[in-house]
Design a protein around this motif. Structure first.
Motif, PDB file in Angstrom:
ATOM      1  N   GLY A  78       5.514 -53.107   0.249  1.00 57.90           N
ATOM      2  CA  GLY A  78       6.737 -52.305   0.171  1.00 57.90           C
ATOM      3  C   GLY A  78       7.960 -53.151   0.451  1.00 57.90           C
ATOM      4  N   ILE A  79       7.869 -54.023   1.459  1.00 57.02           N
ATOM      5  CA  ILE A  79       8.961 -54.956   1.746  1.00 57.02           C
ATOM      6  C   ILE A  79       9.167 -55.908   0.575  1.00 57.02           C
ATOM      7  CG2 ILE A  79       9.741 -56.825   3.262  1.00 57.02           C
ATOM      8  CD1 ILE A  79       8.241 -55.492   5.544  1.00 57.02           C
ATOM      9  N   ASP A  80       8.052 -56.392   0.017  1.00 52.89           N
ATOM     10  CA  ASP A  80       8.128 -57.276  -1.158  1.00 52.89           C
ATOM     11  C   ASP A  80       8.931 -56.633  -2.286  1.00 52.89           C
ATOM     12  OD1 ASP A  80       6.563 -59.581  -0.445  1.00 52.89           O
ATOM     13  OD2 ASP A  80       4.755 -58.383  -0.648  1.00 52.89           O
ATOM     14  N   LEU A  81       8.667 -55.353  -2.530  1.00 46.33           N
ATOM     15  CA  LEU A  81       9.318 -54.665  -3.633  1.00 46.33           C
ATOM     16  C   LEU A  81      10.829 -54.649  -3.459  1.00 46.33           C
ATOM     17  CD1 LEU A  81       8.864 -53.025  -6.254  1.00 46.33           C
ATOM     18  CD2 LEU A  81       8.866 -50.966  -4.821  1.00 46.33           C
ATOM     19  N   VAL A  82      11.274 -54.341  -2.246  1.00 47.05           N
ATOM     20  CA  VAL A  82      12.711 -54.335  -1.965  1.00 47.05           C
ATOM     21  C   VAL A  82      13.283 -55.738  -2.101  1.00 47.05           C
ATOM     22  CG1 VAL A  82      14.479 -53.850  -0.227  1.00 47.05           C
ATOM     23  CG2 VAL A  82      12.505 -52.331  -0.459  1.00 47.05           C
ATOM     24  N   ALA A  83      12.591 -56.712  -1.526  1.00 44.09           N
ATOM     25  CA  ALA A  83      13.096 -58.086  -1.528  1.00 44.09           C
ATOM     26  C   ALA A  83      13.262 -58.638  -2.933  1.00 44.09           C
ATOM     27  CB  ALA A  83      12.157 -58.987  -0.727  1.00 44.09           C
ATOM     28  N   PHE A  98      21.958 -48.798  -2.687  1.00 41.31           N
ATOM     29  CA  PHE A  98      20.784 -47.928  -2.629  1.00 41.31           C
ATOM     30  C   PHE A  98      19.643 -48.496  -3.451  1.00 41.31           C
ATOM     31  CE2 PHE A  98      23.428 -46.043  -6.056  1.00 41.31           C
ATOM     32  CZ  PHE A  98      22.527 -46.014  -7.102  1.00 41.31           C
ATOM     33  N   PHE A  99      18.467 -47.953  -3.171  1.00 37.67           N
ATOM     34  CA  PHE A  99      17.220 -48.431  -3.779  1.00 37.67           C
ATOM     35  C   PHE A  99      16.407 -47.218  -4.220  1.00 37.67           C
ATOM     36  CE2 PHE A  99      12.834 -49.975  -3.751  1.00 37.67           C
ATOM     37  CZ  PHE A  99      12.963 -51.234  -4.323  1.00 37.67           C
ATOM     38  N   LEU A 100      15.732 -47.348  -5.355  1.00 41.68           N
ATOM     39  CA  LEU A 100      14.805 -46.338  -5.858  1.00 41.68           C
ATOM     40  C   LEU A 100      13.453 -46.995  -6.101  1.00 41.68           C
ATOM     41  CD1 LEU A 100      17.090 -44.697  -8.589  1.00 41.68           C
ATOM     42  CD2 LEU A 100      16.658 -43.799  -6.303  1.00 41.68           C
ATOM     43  N   ASP A 101      12.372 -46.244  -5.846  1.00 47.58           N
ATOM     44  CA  ASP A 101      11.036 -46.793  -6.094  1.00 47.58           C
ATOM     45  C   ASP A 101      10.252 -45.895  -7.027  1.00 47.58           C
ATOM     46  OD1 ASP A 101       9.011 -44.966  -4.556  1.00 47.58           O
ATOM     47  OD2 ASP A 101      10.638 -45.272  -3.139  1.00 47.58           O
ATOM     48  N   TYR A 102       9.290 -46.488  -7.704  1.00 43.57           N
ATOM     49  CA  TYR A 102       8.345 -45.751  -8.537  1.00 43.57           C
ATOM     50  C   TYR A 102       6.954 -46.242  -8.200  1.00 43.57           C
ATOM     51  CZ  TYR A 102       5.750 -44.151 -12.635  1.00 43.57           C
ATOM     52  OH  TYR A 102       4.818 -43.564 -13.460  1.00 43.57           O
ATOM     53  N   ILE A 103       6.082 -45.317  -7.820  1.00 42.99           N
ATOM     54  CA  ILE A 103       4.697 -45.634  -7.476  1.00 42.99           C
ATOM     55  C   ILE A 103       3.783 -44.853  -8.407  1.00 42.99           C
ATOM     56  CG2 ILE A 103       2.949 -45.684  -5.657  1.00 42.99           C
ATOM     57  CD1 ILE A 103       5.209 -45.461  -3.599  1.00 42.99           C
ATOM     58  N   ALA A 104       2.916 -45.541  -9.123  1.00 42.94           N
ATOM     59  CA  ALA A 104       1.931 -44.898  -9.995  1.00 42.94           C
ATOM     60  C   ALA A 104       0.541 -45.201  -9.459  1.00 42.94           C
ATOM     61  CB  ALA A 104       2.074 -45.407 -11.422  1.00 42.94           C
ATOM     62  N   THR A 105      -0.291 -44.166  -9.357  1.00 45.64           N
ATOM     63  CA  THR A 105      -1.609 -44.339  -8.755  1.00 45.64           C
ATOM     64  C   THR A 105      -2.640 -43.504  -9.478  1.00 45.64           C
ATOM     65  OG1 THR A 105      -2.871 -44.137  -6.678  1.00 45.64           O
ATOM     66  CG2 THR A 105      -1.150 -42.501  -7.073  1.00 45.64           C
ATOM     67  N   GLY A 134      12.884 -41.636  -5.150  1.00 44.57           N
ATOM     68  CA  GLY A 134      11.765 -42.320  -5.774  1.00 44.57           C
ATOM     69  C   GLY A 134      10.862 -41.339  -6.483  1.00 44.57           C
ATOM     70  N   GLU A 135       9.777 -41.850  -7.010  1.00 43.20           N
ATOM     71  CA  GLU A 135       8.822 -41.024  -7.732  1.00 43.20           C
ATOM     72  C   GLU A 135       7.428 -41.564  -7.483  1.00 43.20           C
ATOM     73  OE1 GLU A 135       7.161 -38.206 -10.454  1.00 43.20           O
ATOM     74  OE2 GLU A 135       9.052 -38.313  -9.347  1.00 43.20           O
ATOM     75  N   LEU A 150       3.683 -50.654  -8.485  1.00 40.43           N
ATOM     76  CA  LEU A 150       5.005 -50.419  -7.912  1.00 40.43           C
ATOM     77  C   LEU A 150       6.099 -50.972  -8.818  1.00 40.43           C
ATOM     78  CD1 LEU A 150       4.445 -51.669  -4.220  1.00 40.43           C
ATOM     79  CD2 LEU A 150       4.245 -49.332  -5.072  1.00 40.43           C
ATOM     80  N   ALA A 151       7.217 -50.289  -8.845  1.00 39.76           N
ATOM     81  CA  ALA A 151       8.442 -50.806  -9.464  1.00 39.76           C
ATOM     82  C   ALA A 151       9.613 -50.359  -8.602  1.00 39.76           C
ATOM     83  CB  ALA A 151       8.594 -50.300 -10.887  1.00 39.76           C
ATOM     84  N   GLY A 152      10.655 -51.171  -8.573  1.00 41.13           N
ATOM     85  CA  GLY A 152      11.830 -50.844  -7.769  1.00 41.13           C
ATOM     86  C   GLY A 152      13.107 -51.088  -8.538  1.00 41.13           C
TER      87      GLY A 152
END
Length: 346
Positions: A78-83, A98-105, A134-135, A150-152
């Motif tokens: 999760g930290i990696d994604l932001v960085a 601001f930051f948005l995330d997308y998690i697909a599982t 996020g989504e 993950l995508a950010g």
């Protein structure tokens, strides 16, 4: 049949949202309007800007996810994604908003997914940006159970007159390197192939070291926002900045240099971390491939006037970042490589 037997648990999804609510709220900035749960996140521009420019960036974590999921290291990716997003947008001198995330599982694991989002929120707090929304998408049959991607996406803002775009770089400027925390989030397709060729487990340590190999490989990407903010606040003149990601120094450092100049680096100016020695030896990786795949210990670069180099290095040290003089900017000739001093033929 119902949605749950088809593989999507709506109730678990709601429980997941409630678990992450406090982590998301902890990243709130004064500009944020409303809270978690709307169809869109709302954010004002900071007050006092006369000619604001929005700077955006999007990225993922790549196949580092494969290793992280195999060893249950969900928070740190999760930290990696932001960085990977924030470290890009701050190279323009912009402040992350601001930051948005997308998690697909394949199948929602509330515990693992919550750890990921808590890591994203941790990265946002360190970067001073809001996790605006996020989504999370359950996609059974498309992703295997327990697997996720993950995508950010990050948005930052900078006053147009304060934009750093490399145009001010000139011969004589000094190139400063800021240390990475390890491999960061690039080159893991090669890393995983090397691991497959070796007898590696959770207890394997680096040769001549007590450092655990898996811990070293999965160390989260270092965030450089705090450093850049401190440098800008001190009014150190910064002419260019580069985030050293995929492609290493040869690909990324020239991105902040204008036409007509050349970066000349000294590859003996730092000691390459033991992790990269292990990767090269274990995988029999040619020197050129090593430089064009990994950061080799350099996670970020600053280009400053020669007279400001010592002050910039002192600020790096004061804010807890190891840094050193990597090289200098020289006049470039037609057809010359944008980066010289590399210990192999380009």
């Amino acid at each position: 049949m119902d949605y749950r037997t088809a593989g999507v648990d709506v109730v678990a999804g709601r429980e997941f949202v409630e678990r992450i609510r406090s982590s998301v709220e902890a990243t709130r900035r004064p500009e944020v309007v409303g809270g978690l749960g709307g169809f869109g996140g709302l954010c004002r521009l900071p007050a006092g800007l006369r000619d604001p420019l929005l700077v955006s960036g999007t990225d993922g974590v790549g196949t580092k996810l494969e290793l992280a999921q195999a060893y249950g290291r969900h928070h740190d990716v999760g930290i990696d994604l932001v960085a990977m997003c924030v470290n890009d947008v701050i190279t323009s001198g912009a402040e992350p908003l601001f930051f948005l995330d997308y998690i697909a599982t394949g199948k929602l694991s509330p515990e693992a997914m919550a750890e990921v989002v808590e890591g994203i929120a941790d990265g946002c707090r360190q970067s001073g940006c809001a996790l605006l929304g996020g989504e999370t998408a359950e996609m059974p049959g498309f992703y295997a159970p327990g697997r996720y991607d993950l995508a950010g996406f990050c948005v930052a803002v900078v006053e147009a007159s304060a934009l750093i775009d490399g145009r001010a770089v000139s011969p004589g400027d000094r190139i400063l390197a800021v240390a990475s925390s390890g491999v960061h989030s690039n080159g893991f397709s090669l890393v995983r192939r090397i691991l497959e060729s070796q007898a590696v487990d959770e207890l394997t340590t680096l040769p001549h070291s007590n450092q655990n190999l898996i811990d070293a490989l999965l160390a989260p990407t270092r965030l450089y926002g705090t450093l850049v903010k401190a440098l800008l606040a001190s009014e150190v003149p910064i002419n260019g900045m580069a985030h050293i990601t995929g492609g290493g120094l040869p690909e990324n450092l020239p991105r902040c240099l204008p036409t007509g100049v050349q970066g000349v680096i000294d590859p003996t100016s730092w000691q390459r971390p033991a992790l990269f020695h292990w990767l090269q030896q274990a995988g029999e990786v040619p020197e050129a491939d090593l430089w064009n795949t990994f950061n080799l210990g350099v996670g970020y670069c600053l280009v400053v006037p020669a007279a400001a180099a010592d002050q910039a290095l002192a600020i790096c040290q004061d804010t807890g970042y190891e840094a050193w003089e990597l090289g200098a900017v020289a006049n470039g000739s037609a057809g010359a490589q944008p980066l010289a001093g590399l210990p192999f033929s380009a």
